[in-house]
Every structure is written in structure tokens, then in C-alpha cells.
Write a protein that holds these residues in place. Structure first.
Motif, PDB file in Angstrom:
ATOM      1  N   ARG A  39      42.996  -9.020 -93.177  1.00  0.00           N
ATOM      2  CA  ARG A  39      43.151  -8.279 -91.739  1.00  0.00           C
ATOM      3  C   ARG A  39      42.366  -8.780 -90.715  1.00  0.00           C
ATOM      4  NH1 ARG A  39      43.422  -3.299 -95.276  1.00  0.00           N
ATOM      5  NH2 ARG A  39      41.341  -2.924 -94.556  1.00  0.00           N
ATOM      6  N   ALA A  40      41.019  -9.106 -91.088  1.00  0.00           N
ATOM      7  CA  ALA A  40      40.167  -9.753 -90.062  1.00  0.00           C
ATOM      8  C   ALA A  40      40.728 -11.057 -89.602  1.00  0.00           C
ATOM      9  CB  ALA A  40      38.894  -9.883 -90.619  1.00  0.00           C
ATOM     10  N   ALA A  41      41.258 -11.791 -90.664  1.00  0.00           N
ATOM     11  CA  ALA A  41      41.880 -13.126 -90.147  1.00  0.00           C
ATOM     12  C   ALA A  41      43.270 -12.726 -88.843  1.00  0.00           C
ATOM     13  CB  ALA A  41      42.331 -13.845 -91.404  1.00  0.00           C
ATOM     14  N   SER A  42      44.012 -12.000 -89.294  1.00  0.00           N
ATOM     15  CA  SER A  42      45.032 -11.477 -88.683  1.00  0.00           C
ATOM     16  C   SER A  42      44.603 -10.994 -87.138  1.00  0.00           C
ATOM     17  CB  SER A  42      45.902 -10.339 -89.189  1.00  0.00           C
ATOM     18  OG  SER A  42      47.046 -10.090 -88.549  1.00  0.00           O
ATOM     19  N   VAL A  43      43.466 -10.161 -86.995  1.00  0.00           N
ATOM     20  CA  VAL A  43      43.069  -9.929 -85.821  1.00  0.00           C
ATOM     21  C   VAL A  43      42.603 -11.177 -85.119  1.00  0.00           C
ATOM     22  CG1 VAL A  43      41.237  -8.594 -84.610  1.00  0.00           C
ATOM     23  CG2 VAL A  43      42.600  -7.436 -86.373  1.00  0.00           C
ATOM     24  N   ALA A  44      41.813 -11.799 -85.711  1.00  0.00           N
ATOM     25  CA  ALA A  44      41.253 -13.177 -85.111  1.00  0.00           C
ATOM     26  C   ALA A  44      42.398 -14.102 -84.400  1.00  0.00           C
ATOM     27  CB  ALA A  44      40.511 -14.141 -86.114  1.00  0.00           C
ATOM     28  N   SER A  45      43.516 -14.072 -85.411  1.00  0.00           N
ATOM     29  CA  SER A  45      44.463 -15.210 -84.961  1.00  0.00           C
ATOM     30  C   SER A  45      45.266 -14.552 -83.830  1.00  0.00           C
ATOM     31  CB  SER A  45      45.410 -15.219 -86.020  1.00  0.00           C
ATOM     32  OG  SER A  45      46.694 -15.788 -85.915  1.00  0.00           O
ATOM     33  N   GLN A  46      45.492 -13.223 -83.641  1.00  0.00           N
ATOM     34  CA  GLN A  46      45.826 -12.831 -82.586  1.00  0.00           C
ATOM     35  C   GLN A  46      45.337 -12.997 -81.232  1.00  0.00           C
ATOM     36  OE1 GLN A  46      46.484  -8.445 -83.439  1.00  0.00           O
ATOM     37  NE2 GLN A  46      47.875  -8.851 -85.003  1.00  0.00           N
ATOM     38  N   GLY A  47      43.957 -12.874 -81.430  1.00  0.00           N
ATOM     39  CA  GLY A  47      42.926 -13.068 -80.185  1.00  0.00           C
ATOM     40  C   GLY A  47      43.130 -14.672 -79.733  1.00  0.00           C
ATOM     41  N   ALA A  48      43.353 -15.384 -80.717  1.00  0.00           N
ATOM     42  CA  ALA A  48      43.247 -16.991 -80.444  1.00  0.00           C
ATOM     43  C   ALA A  48      44.697 -17.385 -79.883  1.00  0.00           C
ATOM     44  CB  ALA A  48      43.308 -17.738 -81.605  1.00  0.00           C
ATOM     45  N   ASN A  49      45.729 -16.549 -80.173  1.00  0.00           N
ATOM     46  CA  ASN A  49      47.231 -16.774 -79.806  1.00  0.00           C
ATOM     47  C   ASN A  49      47.287 -16.085 -78.314  1.00  0.00           C
ATOM     48  OD1 ASN A  49      47.943 -17.857 -82.269  1.00  0.00           O
ATOM     49  ND2 ASN A  49      48.901 -16.075 -82.872  1.00  0.00           N
ATOM     50  N   ALA A  50      46.608 -15.271 -77.932  1.00  0.00           N
ATOM     51  CA  ALA A  50      46.504 -14.495 -76.641  1.00  0.00           C
ATOM     52  C   ALA A  50      45.926 -15.604 -75.742  1.00  0.00           C
ATOM     53  CB  ALA A  50      45.819 -13.301 -76.769  1.00  0.00           C
ATOM     54  N   PHE A  51      44.920 -16.069 -76.218  1.00  0.00           N
ATOM     55  CA  PHE A  51      44.223 -17.186 -75.252  1.00  0.00           C
ATOM     56  C   PHE A  51      44.966 -18.336 -75.202  1.00  0.00           C
ATOM     57  CE2 PHE A  51      41.492 -21.012 -74.971  1.00  0.00           C
ATOM     58  CZ  PHE A  51      40.880 -20.588 -73.989  1.00  0.00           C
ATOM     59  N   ALA A  52      45.498 -18.965 -76.258  1.00  0.00           N
ATOM     60  CA  ALA A  52      46.506 -19.956 -76.118  1.00  0.00           C
ATOM     61  C   ALA A  52      47.555 -19.742 -75.180  1.00  0.00           C
ATOM     62  CB  ALA A  52      46.674 -20.689 -77.498  1.00  0.00           C
ATOM     63  N   SER A  53      48.115 -18.689 -75.351  1.00  0.00           N
ATOM     64  CA  SER A  53      49.441 -18.349 -74.709  1.00  0.00           C
ATOM     65  C   SER A  53      49.048 -18.616 -72.982  1.00  0.00           C
ATOM     66  CB  SER A  53      50.155 -17.299 -75.007  1.00  0.00           C
ATOM     67  OG  SER A  53      50.860 -16.799 -74.215  1.00  0.00           O
ATOM     68  N   ALA A  54      47.929 -17.718 -72.793  1.00  0.00           N
ATOM     69  CA  ALA A  54      47.701 -17.434 -71.498  1.00  0.00           C
ATOM     70  C   ALA A  54      47.354 -18.755 -70.598  1.00  0.00           C
ATOM     71  CB  ALA A  54      46.499 -16.420 -71.353  1.00  0.00           C
ATOM     72  N   THR A  55      46.210 -19.551 -71.431  1.00  0.00           N
ATOM     73  CA  THR A  55      45.812 -20.827 -71.020  1.00  0.00           C
ATOM     74  C   THR A  55      46.995 -21.888 -70.765  1.00  0.00           C
ATOM     75  OG1 THR A  55      44.686 -21.227 -73.017  1.00  0.00           O
ATOM     76  CG2 THR A  55      43.438 -20.564 -71.322  1.00  0.00           C
ATOM     77  N   ALA A  56      47.890 -21.949 -71.653  1.00  0.00           N
ATOM     78  CA  ALA A  56      48.840 -22.825 -71.556  1.00  0.00           C
ATOM     79  C   ALA A  56      49.932 -22.634 -70.628  1.00  0.00           C
ATOM     80  CB  ALA A  56      49.731 -22.711 -72.931  1.00  0.00           C
ATOM     81  N   GLU A  57      50.054 -21.287 -70.171  1.00  0.00           N
ATOM     82  CA  GLU A  57      50.944 -21.304 -69.032  1.00  0.00           C
ATOM     83  C   GLU A  57      50.075 -21.653 -67.716  1.00  0.00           C
ATOM     84  OE1 GLU A  57      52.432 -17.284 -68.909  1.00  0.00           O
ATOM     85  OE2 GLU A  57      52.484 -16.993 -70.931  1.00  0.00           O
ATOM     86  N   ALA A  58      48.891 -21.414 -67.664  1.00  0.00           N
ATOM     87  CA  ALA A  58      48.117 -21.907 -66.425  1.00  0.00           C
ATOM     88  C   ALA A  58      47.940 -23.260 -66.479  1.00  0.00           C
ATOM     89  CB  ALA A  58      46.743 -21.193 -66.442  1.00  0.00           C
ATOM     90  N   GLY A  59      47.896 -23.863 -67.614  1.00  0.00           N
ATOM     91  CA  GLY A  59      47.701 -25.105 -67.765  1.00  0.00           C
ATOM     92  C   GLY A  59      48.872 -26.092 -67.419  1.00  0.00           C
ATOM     93  N   GLU A  60      50.078 -25.642 -67.672  1.00  0.00           N
ATOM     94  CA  GLU A  60      51.411 -26.285 -67.197  1.00  0.00           C
ATOM     95  C   GLU A  60      51.527 -26.245 -65.732  1.00  0.00           C
ATOM     96  OE1 GLU A  60      54.662 -24.132 -68.918  1.00  0.00           O
ATOM     97  OE2 GLU A  60      53.982 -24.489 -70.910  1.00  0.00           O
ATOM     98  N   ARG A  61      51.117 -25.524 -65.097  1.00  0.00           N
ATOM     99  CA  ARG A  61      50.930 -25.379 -63.510  1.00  0.00           C
ATOM    100  C   ARG A  61      49.979 -26.429 -63.145  1.00  0.00           C
ATOM    101  NH1 ARG A  61      50.882 -19.831 -60.756  1.00  0.00           N
ATOM    102  NH2 ARG A  61      51.155 -21.161 -59.001  1.00  0.00           N
ATOM    103  N   PHE A  62      48.825 -26.444 -63.529  1.00  0.00           N
ATOM    104  CA  PHE A  62      47.978 -27.667 -63.288  1.00  0.00           C
ATOM    105  C   PHE A  62      48.473 -29.114 -63.650  1.00  0.00           C
ATOM    106  CE2 PHE A  62      44.959 -24.109 -62.976  1.00  0.00           C
ATOM    107  CZ  PHE A  62      44.414 -24.435 -61.943  1.00  0.00           C
ATOM    108  N   ASP A  63      49.066 -29.220 -64.684  1.00  0.00           N
ATOM    109  CA  ASP A  63      49.716 -30.522 -64.971  1.00  0.00           C
ATOM    110  C   ASP A  63      50.827 -31.075 -63.959  1.00  0.00           C
ATOM    111  OD1 ASP A  63      48.243 -30.503 -67.406  1.00  0.00           O
ATOM    112  OD2 ASP A  63      49.898 -29.810 -68.625  1.00  0.00           O
ATOM    113  N   ASP A  64      51.306 -30.120 -63.280  1.00  0.00           N
ATOM    114  CA  ASP A  64      52.311 -30.598 -62.568  1.00  0.00           C
ATOM    115  C   ASP A  64      51.741 -31.015 -60.890  1.00  0.00           C
ATOM    116  OD1 ASP A  64      54.610 -29.713 -63.951  1.00  0.00           O
ATOM    117  OD2 ASP A  64      54.722 -27.793 -62.855  1.00  0.00           O
TER     118      ASP A  64
END
Length: 157
Positions: A39-64
Motif C-alpha cells: 500500500r505504501a508503494a502504491s501511494v508513492a507511485s501515485q505521488g510520482a505519477n502526479a508529479f510526472a504528469s503535471a511537469t510533462a504537460e508544462a514541459g511540452e509547452r517549453f519544448d515548443d
């Protein structure tokens, strides 16, 4: 783009795991160490996924953006407010260049302990030379509690 930070992912994962372990200390007698760890690994994974998703979206705009100039020091944020569950902060970009320019700014939202919550990229368009322009950075999802905002990166183009 140079200067892109990936180290916060480790911090987010570690914080999420610590939070999960802390929350799970009141487990029932039927819990095994393996189920608690899962359960701890699942929660940690969710936190990492939220970070990766949010920063990926912002990063795509910077890449342009081509030939952008790093101007993080020329961007200031106002106090974080809440509206409809979402956090928002006013972004003020000062154009120290010699001609009209636009800015792309990544704003990271964190909790009171500095744990990453969300990231958003906002454009401040058509800022005159020597002038300032404003925009509002609004979180992508509902955020509650003591939310802080910080400029992660900013480019003038």
C-alpha cells in the motif's frame, strides 16, 4: 532545455512513501508487513505519477519555444488564493529586453512542507520593452490547505 530538474521526483516519491507509512501505522491486526509495504508503494507511485504528469504537460509547452532566454529572476508571484477548490497565483513578468516579448512561466504549487502538489505553465503575452505584464497561474486540480507557489522556470521569447 538545460536546467530542467528531475530530482524532485525522488523527493516526491520519498515523501509519499513516508506519508503512507505514517498513515499506515494504525493498521489492523490482519495486516502483514508485505501488505503495508504494498500500500505504501502504491501511494508513492501515485505521488510520482502526479508529479510526472503535471511537469510533462508544462514541459511540452517549453519544448515548443525556440531561442528563449532564461528569465526566472524577472518573474514574481502574488499570494496564493483559492477559488472553486483550485489554487491560483498572479504572475508578473518584467520585460528587461529591448522589444516586446512574451513569457512562458512554470509555476509549481506545493503544500506547507514543500511537497509537490501540481504544476502549470502560463503565458504572459506581448509585454512591452521595459514594461510588465500579468497573468494568472491556476492549478489543474483542486488543492486545499496551505498552498504555496514558486516559479520553477521562465523563458522570454
Amino acid at each position: 532545455m538545460t536546467g530542467y530538474r528531475t530530482a524532485p521526483v525522488a523527493v516526491v516519491v520519498a515523501a509519499a512513501a513516508l506519508t503512507a507509512l505514517t498513515a499506515l501505522t494504525g493498521c489492523s491486526d490482519g495486516d502483514t508487513p508485505a501488505s503495508v509495504a504494498s500500500r505504501a508503494a502504491s501511494v508513492a507511485s501515485q505521488g510520482a505519477n502526479a508529479f510526472a504528469s503535471a511537469t510533462a504537460e508544462a514541459g511540452e509547452r517549453f519544448d515548443d519555444i525556440k531561442n528563449g532566454v532564461d528569465v526566472k529572476g524577472d518573474v514574481k508571484l502574488g499570494t496564493v488564493t483559492h477559488s472553486g477548490g483550485r489554487a491560483a497565483a498572479e504572475v508578473t513578468a518584467t520585460n528587461t529586453g529591448g522589444s516586446q516579448k512574451s513569457f512562458l512561466v512554470q509555476v509549481n504549487f506545493t503544500d506547507g512542507d514543500g511537497t509537490f502538489l501540481d504544476a502549470v505553465a502560463v503565458t504572459v503575452s506581448d509585454v512591452p520593452a521595459g514594461g510588465s505584464g500579468k497573468a494568472t497561474a491556476r492549478s489543474n486540480r483542486d488543492l486545499s490547505g496551505a498552498v504555496k507557489a514558486e516559479v520553477d522556470r521562465a523563458v522570454r521569447y
